[in-house]
Design a protein around this motif. Structure first.
Motif, PDB file in Angstrom:
ATOM      1  N   LYS A   1       0.399  -1.421   0.538  1.00 30.16           N
ATOM      2  CA  LYS A   1      -0.140  -0.060   0.139  1.00 30.16           C
ATOM      3  C   LYS A   1       0.694   1.040  -0.479  1.00 30.16           C
ATOM      4  CE  LYS A   1      -3.708   2.466   2.807  1.00 30.16           C
ATOM      5  NZ  LYS A   1      -2.832   2.793   3.174  1.00 30.16           N
ATOM      6  N   ASN A   2       2.044   1.033   0.959  1.00 27.81           N
ATOM      7  CA  ASN A   2       2.973   2.013   0.362  1.00 27.81           C
ATOM      8  C   ASN A   2       3.448   2.585  -0.591  1.00 27.81           C
ATOM      9  OD1 ASN A   2       2.080   2.827   3.143  1.00 27.81           O
ATOM     10  ND2 ASN A   2       3.578   2.052   4.466  1.00 27.81           N
TER      11      ASN A   2
ATOM     12  N   THR B   1       1.207   4.688  -2.338  1.00 25.52           N
ATOM     13  CA  THR B   1       0.707   6.155  -2.530  1.00 25.52           C
ATOM     14  C   THR B   1       1.959   6.545  -2.529  1.00 25.52           C
ATOM     15  OG1 THR B   1       0.177   4.912  -0.115  1.00 25.52           O
ATOM     16  CG2 THR B   1       0.608   7.508  -0.205  1.00 25.52           C
ATOM     17  N   ILE B   2       3.387   6.173  -2.801  1.00 25.83           N
ATOM     18  CA  ILE B   2       4.075   6.862  -3.203  1.00 25.83           C
ATOM     19  C   ILE B   2       4.691   7.632  -4.876  1.00 25.83           C
ATOM     20  CG2 ILE B   2       6.742   6.945  -3.608  1.00 25.83           C
ATOM     21  CD1 ILE B   2       7.178   6.870  -0.908  1.00 25.83           C
TER      22      ILE B   2
ATOM     23  N   LYS C   1       1.789   7.186  -6.663  1.00 23.37           N
ATOM     24  CA  LYS C   1       0.719   8.442  -7.094  1.00 23.37           C
ATOM     25  C   LYS C   1       0.621   9.331  -6.366  1.00 23.37           C
ATOM     26  CE  LYS C   1      -2.663   7.031  -4.091  1.00 23.37           C
ATOM     27  NZ  LYS C   1      -4.177   6.360  -3.391  1.00 23.37           N
ATOM     28  N   LYS C   2       2.092   9.538  -5.526  1.00 22.76           N
ATOM     29  CA  LYS C   2       2.330  11.203  -4.911  1.00 22.76           C
ATOM     30  C   LYS C   2       3.819  11.789  -6.744  1.00 22.76           C
ATOM     31  CE  LYS C   2       5.845  12.025  -3.499  1.00 22.76           C
ATOM     32  NZ  LYS C   2       8.182  12.526  -3.736  1.00 22.76           N
TER      33      LYS C   2
ATOM     34  N   MET D   1       9.990  12.214   4.273  1.00 17.72           N
ATOM     35  CA  MET D   1       9.602  10.663   3.942  1.00 17.72           C
ATOM     36  C   MET D   1       9.956   9.999   4.498  1.00 17.72           C
ATOM     37  SD  MET D   1       8.125   9.880  -0.021  1.00 17.72           S
ATOM     38  CE  MET D   1       9.359  11.207  -1.208  1.00 17.72           C
TER      39      MET D   1
ATOM     40  N   TYR E   1      -3.500  17.845   0.002  1.00 17.15           N
ATOM     41  CA  TYR E   1      -2.698  16.878  -0.622  1.00 17.15           C
ATOM     42  C   TYR E   1      -1.773  16.513   0.206  1.00 17.15           C
ATOM     43  CZ  TYR E   1      -0.629  13.684  -3.569  1.00 17.15           C
ATOM     44  OH  TYR E   1       0.245  12.538  -4.439  1.00 17.15           O
TER      45      TYR E   1
ATOM     46  N   PHE F   1      -1.219  12.770   1.880  1.00 14.89           N
ATOM     47  CA  PHE F   1      -0.252  11.041   1.258  1.00 14.89           C
ATOM     48  C   PHE F   1       0.467  11.416   2.669  1.00 14.89           C
ATOM     49  CE2 PHE F   1       4.287  11.694   0.768  1.00 14.89           C
ATOM     50  CZ  PHE F   1       4.282  10.821  -0.470  1.00 14.89           C
ATOM     51  N   PHE F   2       0.666  12.236   3.518  1.00 20.15           N
ATOM     52  CA  PHE F   2       1.299  11.490   4.638  1.00 20.15           C
ATOM     53  C   PHE F   2       1.231  10.945   5.682  1.00 20.15           C
ATOM     54  CE2 PHE F   2       4.982  14.598   3.425  1.00 20.15           C
ATOM     55  CZ  PHE F   2       5.493  14.026   3.083  1.00 20.15           C
TER      56      PHE F   2
ATOM     57  N   GLU G   1      -1.056   8.688   4.845  1.00 20.95           N
ATOM     58  CA  GLU G   1      -1.131   8.133   4.399  1.00 20.95           C
ATOM     59  C   GLU G   1       0.428   6.710   4.599  1.00 20.95           C
ATOM     60  OE1 GLU G   1      -2.421   6.668  -0.457  1.00 20.95           O
ATOM     61  OE2 GLU G   1      -3.852   7.634   0.393  1.00 20.95           O
TER      62      GLU G   1
END
Ligand SMILES: Nc1ncnc2c1ncn2[C@@H]1O[C@H](COP(=O)(O)OP(=O)(O)OP(=O)(O)O)[C@@H](O)[C@H]1O
Ligand SMILES: [Mg+2]
Lengths: 380, 258
Positions: free
Chosen positions: A2-3, A6-7, A9-10, A207, B110, B114-115, B117
């Motif tokens: 999932k992570n 997420t990355i 998508k970003k 991050m 956003y 993001f964070f 998640e």
């Protein structure tokens, strides 16, 4: 996983928000198309067919009918050859425009004194513009005299084209180099920005303090960068494919793309993706080592040269043993070359892809390791 | 008092590059930034790390936040080692420092998503938190404006909110009011007090005496990488102001090290 998503998508959101990035990706394709098209236009200007051009023809059993001969001679000029086969070979090589084989006693047919329906054979070469012109001119005349029944080119194949092989030869020598050059320029447009850039701007550190595992960040980056580099690579390829016919003129017709089957395209696609994976991971590792986007660009340039040299190398090594295909990148050049010349074995292509994927896995592991190293992530 | 942070003999040196040697005007190839630091923090308190420029405050906090690894010693946050259990530590803490930047291309809205998640914050919880935090800091007015178009103060507010998307119990703030005007600084200090009232533990570093006096329960004074004093604010300021106490200590260490 999932992570990683997420990355990814970003990265996509970031990429498509930045109009400059889209330009860096799509511009090369557009430029290639424009440059090649202009070059092609300049080259082909010299070879235009003018209205008074007479198609060169070799004729067997020429009829004596004056009316017909006048019409026929108005468009063509008879050439002498030792045999029909010799003449056909010339057509295939593009030296002669057409070969016309009339049935014996064609005069009788033209005069309406024959009960049979004979066949007139017009051999041509569909890859040569003039040959096609000659074929059309001659068949038009034949059609006009067709009141007494006879057929034209019925049964069998009369196209003497060997274009497939010619195209294959040209493409197999230029595609490996082109593939490496275009794909690595796509990769250099995106990797430094996303990795060295994030490091330089301090957004990577933000991050790194989240509980996301470092390999997830590495993998997410590699996957998205691969997509962007592919996009850029595809844009360049489209530019090349669209401009190739214009550039190479009669040598390779616009139909070259149709010589390759679905299987070939699958192999090409797999090969390209795996090559992008290797290049993008290698460039990402370099970018992670750099302090800034600028430094990353400087560090990657020599590596890019090496990769392009692999393309050159594969031109000399093609036709070698299948073991060579297991060399990452170089093997892909060989495989690409083989696919283009219709001599690829699925085993060789598979070896090339597998070796690329293995190298990518190693490089992603290395990158995650580097993301863990404070010496590398916070070098000042 | 429940000990939530235990720092044991934490040490960190940096190898200096040629360029750094020049800018620091030193021939030493190694700079000891943090030198055998030990202290504890207790649940629900605000602990202040006070020290001059280059004392080693940021380096200490970066180690606690697992951004960099100590050369020696260890620290435990809620029982988890910052060395051997960094993944668990990262989930427990919020860290705000000027080194951590947010991408200019994105909007506060956003980035919050993001964070959230990345920290694994549940969607309904997230939306609720976003509403509360955004309205508290006035971020809702520019929630959909790209960071590139925001002022320093606005960005700092966003950074602060992002650093606590996951509602951590342990919060590390490095110079949280640096570069902020008095109004924005007050919003931040008020918020720190509110966090404390919610039972959060806060470690903050600063060189601003008034901030320490206003906020901190206990103070560690750090000079040249060493902890030279560690006491409650009350005890430290019994006889003199925190400012005078600091200068007295500074004189003493300077004389001692000559
Ligand atoms: N990456 C690094 N490489 C070399 N030296 C460093 C590095 N980071 C910090 N230092 C040095 O370590 C010392 C402590 O730095 P640190 O940033 O922790 O101080 P600080 O107390 O936060 O100071 P300030 O109030 O200026 O923020 C300084 O002398 C600094 O130059
Ligand atoms: Mg600092």
């Amino acid at each position: 996983m999932k992570n990683v998503l997420t990355i990814i998508k970003k990265e996509f959101a970031r990429f498509f928000k930045d109009k400059r990035m889209i330009v860096t990706v799509l511009l090369p394709g557009l430029l290639i198309y424009l440059v090649y098209s202009v070059m092609g236009a300049v080259f082909s200007d010299s070879g235009k067919t003018d209205a008074n051009y007479k198609y060169s023809a070799y004729v067997v059993n020429a009829p004596a009918n004056e009316q017909f001969l006048n019409a026929f001679n108005s468009v063509s000029e008879i050439k002498e050859f030792a045999s029909v086969d010799e003449a056909k070979k010339s057509v295939a090589e593009g030296k002669l425009d057409i070969v016309v084989v009339f049935p014996e006693n064609f005069d009788a047919v033209l005069d309406g004194n024959s009960s049979a329906v004979p066949n007139v054979e017009v051999y041509y070469n569909s890859s040569a513009e003039k040959s096609v012109g000659g074929y059309m001119a001659v068949t038009a005349i034949l059609e006009a005299f067709k009141d007494p029944a006879f057929s034209i080119n019925s049964g069998g194949s009369f196209d003497l084209v060997e274009e497939r092989d010619a195209a294959g030869k040209i493409l197999s020598s230029i595609m490996p180099l082109l593939m490496f050059a275009l794909l690595s320029s796509g990769c250099i447009a995106v990797a430094p920005e996303s990795i060295a850039g994030e490091k330089e701007r301090g957004t990577m550190a933000t991050m790194l303090i989240t509980p996301v595992k470092r390999w997830q960040i590495a993998l997410g980056k590699i996957i998205s960068l691969t997509c962007f580099a592919l996009l850029s690579g595809i844009s360049s390829f489209v530019g090349v494919i669209l401009s190739l016919p214009k550039l190479l003129g009669g040598m390779v017709g616009s139909s070259a793309a149709a010589f390759y089957g679905v299987g070939d395209y699958f192999m090409i696609f797999g090969l390209i993706i795996s090559v992008v994976l290797v290049i993008i991971s290698a460039f990402s590792v370099m970018s992670a080592l750099s302090k800034s986007v600028k430094e990353a660009g400087t560090m990657i340039t020599p590596l890019m040269m090496v990769i392009i040299l692999m393309g050159v190398g594969s031109m000399f090594l093609s036709g070698g043993s299948v073991g060579l295909y297991a060399i990452p990148l170089l093997g892909s050049g060989l495989a690409m070359s083989a696919i283009m010349s219709f001599t690829a074995s699925p085993l060789g292509v598979a070896l090339a892809i597998i070796s690329n994927v293995a190298v990518t896995a190693a490089l992603v592991a290395l990158l995650s390791f580097m993301f863990k190293s404070e010496r590398i992530m916070f070098n000042k | 008092m429940e000990e939530i942070l235990k720092v044991e003999n934490l040490t960190k040196s940096f190898k200096l590059s040629r360029r750094q040697q020049k800018s620091e005007q030193t021939d030493l190839t190694v700079k000891v930034a943090v030198d055998g630091l030990s202290f504890s923090a207790y649940r629900g308190e605000i602990f202040g790390l006070l020290g001059p420029n280059g004392a080693g405050k940021t380096t200490t906090l970066r180690m606690l936040a697992t951004l960099i690894k100590p050369d020696g010693g260890d620290a435990f946050i809620d029982g988890k080692s910052i060395i051997s259990d960094e993944q668990a530590v990262r989930g427990k803490i919020g860290f705000l420092t000027s080194e951590l930047k947010l991408e200019d291309f994105f909007t506060p809205d956003y980035l919050f998503g993001f964070f959230s998640e990345l920290y694994g914050v549940d969607r309904t919880v997230r939306d609720n938190r976003k509403r509360i935090l955004f309205s508290k800091f006035g971020i809702d007015r520019f929630a959909h404006v790209k960071l590139a178009n925001l002022s320093t103060g606005m960005k700092q507010k966003v950074s602060l909110v992002i650093s606590i998307v996951h509602d951590p119990d342990f919060i590390i703030f490095d110079e949280p009011t640096n570069g902020l005007d008095v109004l924005t600084a007050k919003v931040v200090t008020d918020f720190l007090q509110e966090l404390k009232s919610q039972g959060k533990t806060i470690i903050l570093s600063t060189h601003i005496f008034s901030l320490v006096e206003k906020l901190c329960d206990r103070v560690g004074i750090i000079i040249d990488g060493k902890l030279v004093a560690l006491d409650t604010l009350e005890n430290l300021t019994r006889e003199q102001s925190i400012e005078d106490a600091f200068f007295a200590l500074y004189e003493r260490t300077a004389r001692g090290s000559i």
